[in-house]
Write an enzyme that holds these catalytic residues in place. Structure first.
Site, PDB file in Angstrom:
ATOM      1  N   TYR A  36       0.952  -1.235   0.143  1.00  0.00           N
ATOM      2  CA  TYR A  36      -0.137  -0.106  -0.056  1.00  0.00           C
ATOM      3  C   TYR A  36       0.817   1.166  -0.021  1.00  0.00           C
ATOM      4  O   TYR A  36       1.960   1.215   0.386  1.00  0.00           O
ATOM      5  CB  TYR A  36      -0.984  -0.032   1.201  1.00  0.00           C
ATOM      6  CG  TYR A  36      -0.354  -0.330   2.565  1.00  0.00           C
ATOM      7  CD1 TYR A  36      -0.008   0.575   3.270  1.00  0.00           C
ATOM      8  CD2 TYR A  36      -0.437  -1.806   2.960  1.00  0.00           C
ATOM      9  CE1 TYR A  36       0.566   0.313   4.733  1.00  0.00           C
ATOM     10  CE2 TYR A  36      -0.163  -2.112   4.190  1.00  0.00           C
ATOM     11  CZ  TYR A  36       0.416  -1.223   5.032  1.00  0.00           C
ATOM     12  OH  TYR A  36       0.900  -1.604   6.128  1.00  0.00           O
ATOM     13  N   HIS A  95       5.975  -0.779   1.278  1.00  0.00           N
ATOM     14  CA  HIS A  95       6.018   0.567   0.463  1.00  0.00           C
ATOM     15  C   HIS A  95       6.865   0.339  -0.557  1.00  0.00           C
ATOM     16  O   HIS A  95       8.020  -0.429  -0.213  1.00  0.00           O
ATOM     17  CB  HIS A  95       6.105   1.555   1.334  1.00  0.00           C
ATOM     18  CG  HIS A  95       5.204   1.891   2.450  1.00  0.00           C
ATOM     19  ND1 HIS A  95       3.638   1.727   2.302  1.00  0.00           N
ATOM     20  CD2 HIS A  95       5.547   2.133   3.686  1.00  0.00           C
ATOM     21  CE1 HIS A  95       3.203   2.080   3.477  1.00  0.00           C
ATOM     22  NE2 HIS A  95       4.303   2.428   4.368  1.00  0.00           N
TER      23      HIS A  95
END
Ligand code: C5P
Length: 207
Positions: A135, A185
């Site tokens: 995400y 990430h």
């Protein structure tokens, strides 16, 4: 009201990168109409490089800090439990852990709370990040939010150190390369997108 982003002319999005150290960007950052900060960001002791003002502070339960009066708390709901935590942190304090211990209570202006739409997070992940990383980072989500809501956006405090560590301006976190290894990430992909936005003239990127 200050909460109304349609009123946002200029916006500084301040990431937590150690690249800010020695930058002397403080005055420049403070000159923006809105100043967005995030997670455990602190200004005390670093004013010359990062400024003093905060209008909006983006966070999730595991990165939560108490805020000064008048600052908007913007929750970035990465998971459904984050919404429950927010309600709990302003009332009963019953949620004390998620995947780790979190602040049971938060001191912040209750009337200034905003929640980033989870659909907006998904949109960023799908359309902007092409699903790289699990995400988007808080910083990337905040920056994309600013781009969609403010006329002029300036980005500060983005980018890893020369060895790829996700360092912070207030500490020596030498082992901060974890995001690269875990793939939570995708810092490299995010930074490439930020550079691209700057080249296209959609943001000013202060390095
Ligand atoms: O580490 P933290 O997530 O609190 O930092 C806030 C944001 O600043 C990150 O989500 C990321 O977008 C940006 N950042 C960065 N490079 C670093 C540290 C942080 O781009 N070295």
């Amino acid at each position: 009201t200050a909460q109304d982003f349609s009123q946002c002319g200029t916006c500084a999005v301040v990431g937590n990168s150690g690249r800010l150290k020695g930058s002397k960007y403080g005055k420049k950052i403070d000159s923006h109409h809105f100043v967005l900060r995030m997670n455990t960001a602190q200004t005390a002791g670093f004013e010359e490089d990062v400024g003093t003002r905060t209008t909006h502070h983006f966070m999730y339960p595991e990165s939560a800090v108490n805020l000064h009066a008048g600052v908007h708390l913007v929750l970035v709901p990465f998971k459904p439990l984050d919404l429950k935590w927010l309600a709990s942190a302003f009332s009963s304090g019953e949620i004390k852990r998620t995947y780790q211990r979190v602040k049971p209570f938060i001191e912040a202006d209750k009337s200034k709370v905003l929640i980033l739409n989870p659909a907006f997070l998904k949109y960023i992940h799908d359309k902007w990040m092409k699903r790289f990383g699990r995400y988007p980072s808080t910083g990337f989500a905040s920056l994309l939010f600013a781009i969609h809501t403010c006329k002029q956006v300036s980005a500060f405090g983005f980018g890893a150190d020369s060895r790829g560590n996700w360092h912070h301006y207030w500490e020596k976190n030498r082992y901060a390369g974890a995001f690269r290894r875990t793939g939570v990430h995708n810092a490299t992909f995010e930074l490439a997108l930020i550079e691209k936005l700057a080249v296209e003239g959609r943001i000013s990127f202060y390095k």
